[in-house]
Design a protein around this motif. Structure first.
Motif, PDB file in Angstrom:
ATOM      1  N   ASP A  36       0.811  -1.223   0.000  1.00 32.42           N
ATOM      2  CA  ASP A  36       0.000   0.000   0.000  1.00 32.42           C
ATOM      3  C   ASP A  36       0.843   1.271   0.000  1.00 32.42           C
ATOM      4  OD1 ASP A  36      -2.547  -1.382   2.232  1.00 32.42           O
ATOM      5  OD2 ASP A  36      -2.347  -1.437   0.037  1.00 32.42           O
ATOM      6  N   PHE A  51      -0.675   4.864   0.098  1.00 34.12           N
ATOM      7  CA  PHE A  51      -0.510   5.617   1.340  1.00 34.12           C
ATOM      8  C   PHE A  51      -0.023   7.034   1.043  1.00 34.12           C
ATOM      9  CE2 PHE A  51       0.337   6.825   5.540  1.00 34.12           C
ATOM     10  CZ  PHE A  51       1.634   7.338   5.617  1.00 34.12           C
ATOM     11  N   ARG A  85      -2.625   9.402  -0.212  1.00 31.64           N
ATOM     12  CA  ARG A  85      -3.537   9.943   0.794  1.00 31.64           C
ATOM     13  C   ARG A  85      -2.839  10.937   1.720  1.00 31.64           C
ATOM     14  NH1 ARG A  85      -8.478   7.262   1.955  1.00 31.64           N
ATOM     15  NH2 ARG A  85      -8.393   8.101   4.086  1.00 31.64           N
ATOM     16  N   ASN A 140      -1.238   7.758  10.737  1.00 28.50           N
ATOM     17  CA  ASN A 140      -2.215   7.564   9.673  1.00 28.50           C
ATOM     18  C   ASN A 140      -2.212   6.148   9.118  1.00 28.50           C
ATOM     19  OD1 ASN A 140      -3.693  10.139   9.280  1.00 28.50           O
ATOM     20  ND2 ASN A 140      -1.607  10.922   9.177  1.00 28.50           N
ATOM     21  N   LEU A 173      -4.401   4.445  11.473  1.00 27.65           N
ATOM     22  CA  LEU A 173      -5.784   4.899  11.334  1.00 27.65           C
ATOM     23  C   LEU A 173      -6.422   4.349  10.063  1.00 27.65           C
ATOM     24  CD1 LEU A 173      -7.658   6.703  12.906  1.00 27.65           C
ATOM     25  CD2 LEU A 173      -6.749   8.667  11.675  1.00 27.65           C
ATOM     26  N   TRP A 174      -5.663   4.336   8.975  1.00 28.81           N
ATOM     27  CA  TRP A 174      -6.204   3.914   7.699  1.00 28.81           C
ATOM     28  C   TRP A 174      -6.079   2.404   7.491  1.00 28.81           C
ATOM     29  CZ3 TRP A 174      -2.963   8.256   4.987  1.00 28.81           C
ATOM     30  CH2 TRP A 174      -3.561   9.505   5.288  1.00 28.81           C
ATOM     31  N   MET A 220      -3.514   0.511   6.685  1.00 23.99           N
ATOM     32  CA  MET A 220      -2.857   0.142   5.419  1.00 23.99           C
ATOM     33  C   MET A 220      -1.644  -0.747   5.654  1.00 23.99           C
ATOM     34  SD  MET A 220      -3.123   3.778   3.437  1.00 23.99           S
ATOM     35  CE  MET A 220      -3.713   3.395   1.806  1.00 23.99           C
TER      36      MET A 220
END
Lengths: 222, 74, 969
Positions: free
Chosen positions: C655, C659, C662, C721, C724-725, C727
């Motif tokens: 990812d 990543f 984003r 992040n 949080l995401w 990934m």
């Protein structure tokens, strides 16, 4: 790399003590600071030794553990634990999915691993630059009480535990091991903080009556 | 020197594609100051770990901590 | 005649070690173990200081550090608390706050002016005429105050230490010692701390002529000192209570920060004075003070004394005095019914008269006003607090021991959040609701009987142990019947006043009445208007009486008056202790030694040490000349800078590209391997946080760099992040593991080519391209960049090879005059190139639209941090724009500085963010925020310099090199 002579990251901070230098692993390092008897006294009372030049290998990722196991390396059981291989190499599990290995001077395990090709996803080599120290002696509790806020006297370092904490204001990894029959503490921090860490810890160590110890004291290199 | 860095209140982000400008601005700029249980982001520097702590802002007691996404895990 | 008594069992002085010192120019004898005051008192010296406001002569009051009558200076240090500070050979002391010595103090006339100096006088007088106020202010400041600061005080490092334990016990009196033994028996790890030189609390002096107390003490001490689980720290006080049981223990040599799992507060009580006229004369002191003098230091408090008491304690004091041959003329008991018969008889047996229902109406001073001549004893009405002068009897004496009761030393309990309640049986505030993990024992808990106190300590230890998970049987403590240890209102009114409540601040009873009359009748207002409890003792000997007086004025019960907030520190703590040894980590690059050896002027850039510029040995370059020369070398030939401080993060995983899409504003999904892109990071509000570079090393691997100052922040935010995401991305922070250097200038390629094994020609390595190869035999990551120069190569190698590669490049560039350049030259070079610096030219509010960075923002992506906010912002007109500007050709005059304002028609339109003279361009160039209307190329604006001059500037295109063509224009 060709025959390039490198220096311990801590080198320039030690220069004022005028150590006898030598080469180990292609890196120049302080072999001794004084007579063997003086260094032995430091080691018993309170001493610090720069072992940044020992070979190390880092790897992380969701499949790093599998990859190491496949290379026949025994891993420590839980998070934040370490183990010692028969060869004397240390295998440290930093958190869950990151590993740091460190060889004794004669071993080549870390060298072999860093040359190995990694073809799987989830396994990532970590380029390392560690400043590493051995701290030993009766007065280590007094030293740590000044530079570390967590309780190291309890079981924080028992049962092959390691801690990742802040020492003298710098993030560091620490464990306790037997070396040459002596119980010693091991500290690793980012190499760019090495000179500061050496100078700060040595300053307090000397205030408490201890002193520096050269590489030769623990690993007789000629 | 502290090992931990505070990362602000943990809040659920509104869907940027469907929320109004006002809802988005409130999310970015407003914070909840009412006393009670607050979810907070905290970062442990030496190990590089983010986690969420639930803290009662009246008693300053932390009732639990967990990695984001693993509230249910023990 | 000496006031020293024959050797006492358990005395704290060492008669084998006599010493001499000086006080106010007089030579005095003492012993090792004496405090300054005990030695002075033994030598017959009675005046130990002058009070803060009225400069009244003062002697001992509490002799326990609960008052500051005796504050001294030794010439180097000041505000030394003579009552508790050990005396040492050769000390030369004098009292603070005097003009001409403590006896002859020229300011003692102020006492006569006291009717004109009631509380709050400074709010009402001296402010008219306004022009005279500075004169009065100066006079008052000189007259009122304590020690003088010694600005040549030597720097002494006082390290701070941490300690951990299961139970921290504050106070090593009877209940504290008992608790420690009980806790250790439970297998707990104990730290026991006491501010006195020796442990024992009142067991070391409150004997009432009975030696069994000393036996109890010795047994307890033996148990404590022989127990390996108990660490006893004496001569140190618990400074305060902080969250999660953090208690700093303040000792002579520094602070120990104790983090305990539980805390037992067994800190005891402060003796409170009864209030009557002239209760502050030298020779009038608290009952416990006389006991400490006698039993710890073998010193007579006076030759012939009177005891006045509003509780049973006075009788105990009288017995201790009688036991060492002091003549006690009488015990004056303010209570109508006096003491129980058996206690009273113990005293009368010794030939001491007891007067019930009586008080000291006033003390009569000796002619020099610095000693006691006699006391006037009258019948006393407890209900009205009035004495009946018609019944006056005079008793001649040279001292008075006074007792009225106790106030709990509960500061730590309050700070921990304990709710206290007023207990009418003991006339004292006691803990009612204790916070978790905090316990109280002994007198601070309202338990006064010795047996009960010992049991109370055990009770608290068991509760602490059970809190930690044990399951021991609880202990119940019952308080035996006894007279209240404290009197509800031990105040004697007097028409002429000078009946003192707070000795630090010279506050008398009428001051409270006047304050209430003026409307300051709430405890917080009363405190601030009268200043009661605001002196160095912080109310230890005065707050309880103040509350009682206010309660009576308001006709309310004491618990309705409330208490003021007791804040850390328990005693004033030296700033040197609070400073301690602090840690200032620094980071060093692999080439640090080279910079130092070659004249690098090193400066702190965050935690990094970086060369700002170089002054090679032998040259006498000024800083600005060095910078201009370094920059010129890059423009004309080649220069090299150590960029190891850059943040460097490897981003791996399936990812990784998604990543970065984003996380940053740009597009990375389609980025080719071997290419680099700008990685601009915004926060959720759309504000610019960092601009770095992301290089794609492989399909699932990126190497991202950040600005040096943002390395930690960006890495942290990436980690957050990813979590949080959810990934699949792994990060490796290589900031410290890789050394980096940039070779820049028209000759840079020729230098790099001699050492590198890959094609770095214009086609081989175009601008923005990335390749891996070997430089000077070392595996390196190489990219073409154009931050400081159109042609530049950024080379990353493992840290330990950094010095080798740097030196090889310096050697390779020698014949084309390669020059190392520092951060100052870098800042000028990037400015000439027209590159802004995030957080230098942008601030905490700058969005990409304001800083001509729209092209870096891919608004058509699905999501990136800050996108939603930018969608809102782009609908609104801009407030400001960041532009590049140049000053007029040939400008001389005061150079505008960064942050000087851009002003038009008296309004602020912006400010300068970067400005510098460029030798290469021979012009002064910079960045500035201006209004959008002013932002077109060619537009003129004005900058106001520090001195107010207006300097014209022109907006121009970046980079600035076009100015060379129009030279002369």
């Amino acid at each position: 790399m060709q025959d390039v002579v490198l220096k311990s990251p801590v080198a320039f901070a030690q220069a004022s003590k005028k150590p006898v230098n030598g080469q180990v692993n292609g890196m120049e390092i302080a072999l001794s600071f004084a007579d063997a008897s003086v260094e032995a006294a430091h080691s018993e009372t309170l001493g610090i030794c720069d072992v940044s030049n020992l070979s190390r290998f880092g790897v992380k990722g969701p499949h790093a553990a599998d990859w190491l196991t496949a290379s026949n390396i025994t891993l420590p059981a839980g998070t934040n634990r370490w183990t010692k291989l028969d060869s004397g190499s240390l295998v440290m599990r930093l958190g869950n999915t990151e590993f740091l290995l460190e060889d004794q001077p004669e071993n080549g395990l870390c060298q072999t691993l860093s040359e190995a090709n990694v073809n799987e996803s989830g396994v990532h080599k970590v380029i390392r630059n560690d400043a590493a120290f051995i701290v030993s002696g009766e007065l280590t509790p007094a030293l740590f009480s000044e530079v570390c806020a967590i309780d190291l006297n309890g079981d924080a370092l028992e049962d092959n535990r390691l801690v990742m904490t802040v020492i003298a204001g710098v993030s560091a990894t620490m464990l306790k091991q037997e070396l040459n029959g002596q119980s010693v503490y091991r500290i690793w921090c980012d190499g760019t903080y090495g000179p500061y860490m050496w100078k700060t810890l040595l300053g307090i160590i000397e205030e408490l009556g201890g002193g520096p110890v050269g590489f030769n004291f623990y690993y007789k290199i000629n | 020197m502290s090992e931990f860095t505070y990362g602000g209140e943990y809040r659920d982000m509104p869907d940027p594609d469907t929320c109004t400008d006002k809802e988005w601005a409130a999310y970015v700029h407003y914070r909840n100051g009412a006393p009670g249980l607050k979810k907070e982001w905290w970062y442990h520097g030496p190990s590089g770990t983010w986690f969420i702590a639930e803290r009662d802002t009246m008693t300053d007691k932390i009732s639990r901590t967990y990695i984001a996404g693993q509230e249910e895990a023990k | 005649m000496t006031g020293r008594i024959a050797k006492k069992r358990g005395e704290w002085i060492n008669r084998d070690k006599p010493l001499t010192f000086e006080y106010e120019g007089q030579v005095v004898n003492g012993y090792e173990g004496d405090t300054i005051s005990s030695a002075l008192w033994a030598a017959g010296i009675r005046v130990l200081g002058r009070s803060f406001k009225y400069h009244r002569a003062r002697g001992l009051l509490s002799f326990a550090n609960h008052d500051v009558n005796a504050l001294m200076t030794d010439g180097e240090d000041t505000n030394i608390r003579a009552d508790v500070w050990p005396v040492s050979q050769g000390m030369a002391l004098s009292a603070v706050n005097t003009d001409g010595g403590v006896v002859k103090d020229r300011n003692k006339y102020i006492d006569k002016l006291s009717p004109f100096l009631p509380v709050g006088f400074y709010y009402k007088t001296f402010y008219k005429p306004k022009s005279l106020f500075p004169f009065w202010e100066d006079k008052i400041r000189k007259a009122a105050g304590l020690g003088k600061v010694n600005f040549n005080y030597p720097r002494i490092l006082k390290p701070k230490r941490y300690a951990h334990c299961d139970v921290l016990i504050v106070g090593a009196g009877a209940s504290g010692l008992s608790a420690a033994v009980a806790a250790a028996k439970q297998g707990l790890n104990v730290i026991l701390v006491d501010e006195n030189k020796q442990a024992g609390g009142s067991l070391t002096y409150d004997f009432a002529g009975d030696q069994t107390t000393a036996d109890t003490l010795n047994n307890l001490l033996d148990e404590v000192t022989s127990n390996a689980n108990i660490r006893l720290i004496t001569g140190a006080y618990a400074g305060g209570y902080y969250t999660d049981h953090l208690v700093p223990i303040v000792g002579v040599d520094g602070i120990t920060k104790v983090r305990a799992k539980t805390v037992i507060v067994a800190s005891g009580v402060f003796e409170q004075p009864p209030v009557f006229r002239y209760n502050d004369l030298p020779g009038v002191m608290l009952g416990s003070a006389t006991q400490r003098l006698i039993n710890r230091y073998a010193v007579k408090p006076f030759q012939k004394g009177v005891v006045v008491t509003a509780n049973d304690h006075g009788y105990r004091t009288a017995l201790d005095m009688a036991a060492v041959g002091i003549e006690v003329v009488a015990v004056i008991d303010m209570r109508r019914d006096g003491a129980k018969r058996d206690l009273a008889e113990k005293v009368t047996e010794k030939g001491i008269a007891v007067h019930k229902g009586s008080c000291i109406y006033e003390v009569v001073p000796a002619s020099n006003k610095m000693a006691v001549k006699e006391v006037v004893v009258c019948h006393y009405n407890e209900d009205t607090a009035e004495a009946d002068p018609r019944s006056a009897v005079r008793l001649s004496c040279d001292g008075v021991a006074m007792s009225a009761g106790w106030a709990p030393a509960a500061a730590l309990l309050y700070q921990a959040g304990t709710k206290m309640r007023f207990d009418y049986d003991v006339q004292q505030f006691v803990p009612d609701q204790l916070p978790e993990g905090v316990f109280a024992a002994g007198k601070v808990n309202g338990v006064f009987d010795l047996k009960a106190r010992l049991l109370d300590g055990q009770r608290a230890a068991v509760e602490a142990s059970n809190y930690l998970g044990n399951a021991s049987e609880l202990i119940t403590v019952t308080n035996p019947e006894m007279a209240s240890p404290s009197h509800p209102y031990p105040i004697v009114n007097h028409p002429k006043g000078k009946n003192f409540v707070d000795f630090d601040e010279d506050i008398q009873v009428k001051d409270f009445i006047n304050a209430a009359k003026e409307g300051f009748d709430n405890i917080e207002l009363m405190k601030r208007f009268t200043t009661v409890g605001m002196g160095p003792s912080q109310g230890k000997h005065s707050n309880m009486n103040a509350i009682r007086i206010l309660a009576r004025i308001r006709q309310l019960p004491v618990e309705k008056i409330g208490t003021t907030t007791a804040r850390p520190f328990f005693h004033p703590t030296p700033i040197g202790h609070l400073g301690g040894r602090s840690f200032h980590p620094h980071r060093y690059t692999a080439m640090h030694q080279w910079h130092v050896d070659n004249g690098g002027v090193m400066m702190e850039a965050g935690v990094w040490m970086r060369p700002a510029y170089y002054v090679p040995a032998g040259s006498h370059l000024s800083a600005s000349d060095a910078v201009q020369e370094e920059a010129m070398a890059v423009r004309q030939s080649v220069g090299m800078i150590d960029g190891s401080t850059l943040g460097k993060i490897e981003v791996f995983g399936q990812d990784a590209a998604a990543f970065l899409e984003r996380f940053y504003t740009g597009k990375f999904a389609g980025q080719k391997v071997g290419g680099s892109r700008i990685a601009m990071l915004l926060d959720e509000a759309g504000v610019m946080v960092d601009d770095g570079v992301a290089v794609r090393m492989a399909e699932d691997k990126f190497y991202v760099s950040t600005n040096s100052s943002n390395a930690a922040t960006v890495y942290r935010e990436m980690q957050r992040n990813i979590q949080l995401w959810g990934m699949q991305v792994t990060l490796v922070n290589l900031t410290g593991a890789m050394a980096a250097m940039t070779v820049a200038g028209p000759a840079s390629r020729s230098v790099v080519e001699t050492l590198i094994d890959i094609d770095v020609s214009a086609q081989g390595l175009p601008d923005g391209a990335y390749k891996e190869g070997q430089v000077a035999g070392i595996d390196a990551r190489v990219m073409r960049v154009s931050f400081v120069s159109d042609l530049a190569f950024e080379i990353h190698v493992p840290y330990k090879a950094g010095m080798h590669v740097w030196q090889a490049l310096m050697a390779a560039g020698k014949q084309v005059g390669i020059r190392a350049f520092g951060t100052d030259a870098q800042r000028l070079l990037r400015l000439e190139m027209g590159h802004h610096l995030v957080s230098h030219d942008t601030d905490g509010l700058t969005n990409p639209f304001e800083a001509h960075s729209e092209s870096l923002v891919a608004m058509d992506k699905d999501f990136f941090i800050g996108q939603r906010s930018l969608k809102i912002i782009e609908k609104k007109p801009l407030n400001k724009k960041l532009v590049t500007f140049v000053l007029d050709n040939g400008f001389t005059g005061e150079l505008p500085k960064e942050c000087n304002l851009v002003i038009e028609n008296g309004d602020i339109k912006g400010r300068v963010t970067s400005i510098s003279h460029s030798n290469y361009l021979n012009r002064i160039i910079g960045f500035a925020f201006v209004s959008p209307e002013q932002s077109k190329s060619g537009s003129r604006f004005q900058v106001r310099t520090d001195s107010g001059a207006m300097v014209p500037a022109t907006v121009t295109q970046a980079p600035f090199f076009h100015l060379l063509e129009s030279k002369g224009a």
